[in-house]
Design a protein around this motif. Structure first.
Motif, PDB file in Angstrom:
ATOM      1  N   ASN A  79      16.044 -16.410  21.553  1.00  0.00           N
ATOM      2  CA  ASN A  79      17.189 -17.086  20.942  1.00  0.00           C
ATOM      3  C   ASN A  79      18.457 -16.235  21.027  1.00  0.00           C
ATOM      4  OD1 ASN A  79      16.201 -19.585  20.351  1.00  0.00           O
ATOM      5  ND2 ASN A  79      15.901 -19.229  18.168  1.00  0.00           N
ATOM      6  N   GLU A  80      18.288 -14.910  20.988  1.00  0.00           N
ATOM      7  CA  GLU A  80      19.453 -14.045  21.204  1.00  0.00           C
ATOM      8  C   GLU A  80      20.072 -14.303  22.574  1.00  0.00           C
ATOM      9  OE1 GLU A  80      19.886  -9.823  19.169  1.00  0.00           O
ATOM     10  OE2 GLU A  80      18.125  -9.911  20.458  1.00  0.00           O
ATOM     11  N   LEU A  81      19.208 -14.509  23.565  1.00  0.00           N
ATOM     12  CA  LEU A  81      19.716 -14.787  24.911  1.00  0.00           C
ATOM     13  C   LEU A  81      20.368 -16.159  24.982  1.00  0.00           C
ATOM     14  CD1 LEU A  81      16.767 -13.406  27.083  1.00  0.00           C
ATOM     15  CD2 LEU A  81      18.948 -12.290  26.570  1.00  0.00           C
ATOM     16  N   PRO A 100       4.938 -15.056  20.058  1.00  0.00           N
ATOM     17  CA  PRO A 100       5.127 -14.361  18.778  1.00  0.00           C
ATOM     18  C   PRO A 100       6.541 -14.563  18.245  1.00  0.00           C
ATOM     19  CG  PRO A 100       3.998 -12.934  20.348  1.00  0.00           C
ATOM     20  CD  PRO A 100       4.450 -14.148  21.119  1.00  0.00           C
ATOM     21  N   GLU A 101       6.680 -14.593  16.921  1.00  0.00           N
ATOM     22  CA  GLU A 101       7.979 -14.872  16.313  1.00  0.00           C
ATOM     23  C   GLU A 101       9.048 -13.896  16.792  1.00  0.00           C
ATOM     24  OE1 GLU A 101      10.044 -15.532  11.898  1.00  0.00           O
ATOM     25  OE2 GLU A 101       7.951 -14.865  12.054  1.00  0.00           O
ATOM     26  N   LYS A 102       8.686 -12.619  16.927  1.00  0.00           N
ATOM     27  CA  LYS A 102       9.653 -11.618  17.379  1.00  0.00           C
ATOM     28  C   LYS A 102      10.198 -11.965  18.762  1.00  0.00           C
ATOM     29  CE  LYS A 102      11.823  -7.637  17.705  1.00  0.00           C
ATOM     30  NZ  LYS A 102      13.047  -7.341  16.922  1.00  0.00           N
ATOM     31  N   ILE A 136      19.214  -8.890  33.517  1.00  0.00           N
ATOM     32  CA  ILE A 136      20.655  -8.787  33.694  1.00  0.00           C
ATOM     33  C   ILE A 136      21.286  -8.248  32.403  1.00  0.00           C
ATOM     34  CG2 ILE A 136      21.337 -11.106  32.926  1.00  0.00           C
ATOM     35  CD1 ILE A 136      23.020 -11.166  35.621  1.00  0.00           C
ATOM     36  N   GLY A 137      22.189  -7.303  32.553  1.00  0.00           N
ATOM     37  CA  GLY A 137      22.816  -6.693  31.387  1.00  0.00           C
ATOM     38  C   GLY A 137      21.994  -5.602  30.737  1.00  0.00           C
ATOM     39  N   ALA A 138      20.891  -5.187  31.383  1.00  0.00           N
ATOM     40  CA  ALA A 138      20.026  -4.159  30.799  1.00  0.00           C
ATOM     41  C   ALA A 138      20.804  -2.861  30.584  1.00  0.00           C
ATOM     42  CB  ALA A 138      18.829  -3.908  31.714  1.00  0.00           C
ATOM     43  N   ASP A 139      20.699  -2.319  29.378  1.00  0.00           N
ATOM     44  CA  ASP A 139      21.424  -1.094  29.049  1.00  0.00           C
ATOM     45  C   ASP A 139      20.943  -0.630  27.672  1.00  0.00           C
ATOM     46  OD1 ASP A 139      23.965   0.335  27.684  1.00  0.00           O
ATOM     47  OD2 ASP A 139      24.143   0.492  29.866  1.00  0.00           O
ATOM     48  N   PRO A 140      20.838   0.663  27.438  1.00  0.00           N
ATOM     49  CA  PRO A 140      20.419   1.123  26.103  1.00  0.00           C
ATOM     50  C   PRO A 140      21.326   0.631  24.985  1.00  0.00           C
ATOM     51  CG  PRO A 140      20.326   2.924  27.694  1.00  0.00           C
ATOM     52  CD  PRO A 140      21.008   1.781  28.385  1.00  0.00           C
ATOM     53  N   GLU A 182      18.627  -7.362  22.012  1.00  0.00           N
ATOM     54  CA  GLU A 182      17.543  -6.387  21.914  1.00  0.00           C
ATOM     55  C   GLU A 182      16.727  -6.284  23.197  1.00  0.00           C
ATOM     56  OE1 GLU A 182      14.074  -4.949  18.777  1.00  0.00           O
ATOM     57  OE2 GLU A 182      15.198  -6.801  18.396  1.00  0.00           O
ATOM     58  N   ILE A 183      16.472  -7.415  23.849  1.00  0.00           N
ATOM     59  CA  ILE A 183      15.672  -7.343  25.076  1.00  0.00           C
ATOM     60  C   ILE A 183      16.410  -6.530  26.138  1.00  0.00           C
ATOM     61  CG2 ILE A 183      16.573  -9.521  26.017  1.00  0.00           C
ATOM     62  CD1 ILE A 183      12.988  -8.132  26.367  1.00  0.00           C
TER      63      ILE A 183
END
Length: 296
Positions: free
Chosen positions: A254-256, A246-248, A113-117, A122-123
């Motif tokens: 966490n951004e989400l 992985p940490e990344k 959801i919210g996918a966009d360049p 970041e995801i």
């Protein structure tokens, strides 16, 4: 928008990602409909254990483009989903370019959801990059853009069974959790019915719940008190890393989670019912269906 619900059963579909939460249900539904399909899987024997020995399974890997190209032979439609992965953009790209070379006529791809360049997380930008790549091929597409899966709660099955707790950095934020089975149902509709070409479908559940409300539902279903424990983002990150992420990718998650306090995870869309004709499953229904996982 109205859809032509005439089933298209004579076009070969390739499913990539068919052993995960969404993909395994896509496989089940396609099989139920009697549709011609095959599954690309890294390990044929393990995939057969997951989806059944009667499913046609082609052994291949998105890290080995030649195996993906071979799997595309005779394919007219592609269902593509990948797990959260550091290389997911390139993994999807391998499949997209193989589909283009093979003359595939429709790509149904799960993103987010919210996918966009230009998305704010970041995801979302990763997903947006793959969506743009599909558009550039000229192949008709359907993008499934789900929010947080109800099935993600299964990650907390052990602590819920053990001490009746689960841990998330969401405070009192509300989230429109969606059942992966409903995401799959939208995808299968797009694969087997007309009218879904060149559409992007944001997909949510039918209600936005706080984690305390989730805990209350789980308590009712499991038959014991389940508590939600709010944790700081840094503690959540360390927990994800300890679990093997992985940490990344922990930072991406966490951004989400950080979108929650401003209400960005609470949007409720009617996509599931519009596309499938059925309302989305409630969290209570999910909890009842998966109750055994949460019980001692």
């Amino acid at each position: 928008m109205k859809f032509n619900r005439i089933q298209r059963n004579d076009e070969m579909i390739l499913v990539i990602g068919g052993t995960g939460n969404i993909g395994s249900e896509v496989v089940r539904l396609l099989d139920e409909k009697g549709v011609d399909f095959k599954l690309l899987a890294r390990d044929k024997s393990k995939a057969a254990e997951s989806v059944g020995a009667e499913v046609e399974i082609i052994e291949g890997d998105l890290d080995a483009p030649e195996t993906v190209a071979a799997a595309m032979e005779g394919v007219e439609k592609l269902f593509l989903v990948t797990p959260l992965h550091l290389d997911q953009v390139s993994m999807k790209s391998t499949a997209i370019q193989a589909a283009k070379r093979a003359g595939v006529k429709h790509i149904v791809m799960s993103t987010g959801i919210g996918a966009d360049p230009d998305a704010g997380v970041e995801i979302g930008r990763w997903h947006g990059k793959n969506q743009e790549e599909v558009k550039e091929t000229g192949i008709p597409y359907t993008f499934l853009q789900p929010g947080f899966f109800m099935q993600n709660m299964l990650m907390f099955a052990d602590p819920i069974r053990g001490n009746g707790e689960f841990y998330l950095p969401l405070g009192d934020s509300k989230v429109s959790f969606v059942d992966a089975r409903d995401i799959a149902a939208v995808g299968v509709a797009a694969l087997t019915e007309d009218g879904h070409e060149n559409q992007a479908y944001p997909i949510t559940g039918g209600e936005a719940l706080s984690c305390d409300e989730v805990a209350s539902i789980l308590s009712d279903v499991v038959g014991k008190t389940v508590r939600y424990v709010d944790v700081p983002l840094e503690a959540a990150k360390q927990g994800m890393i300890a679990a093997g992420l992985p940490e990344k990718l922990a930072d991406l998650m966490n951004e989400l989670y950080a979108l929650g306090p401003d209400g960005h995870l609470a949007y409720v869309m009617d996509t599931v019912e519009k596309v499938t004709g059925q309302p989305p499953r409630s969290f209570r229904q999910f909890a009842q269906d998966y109750a055994a996982a949460f019980k001692e």
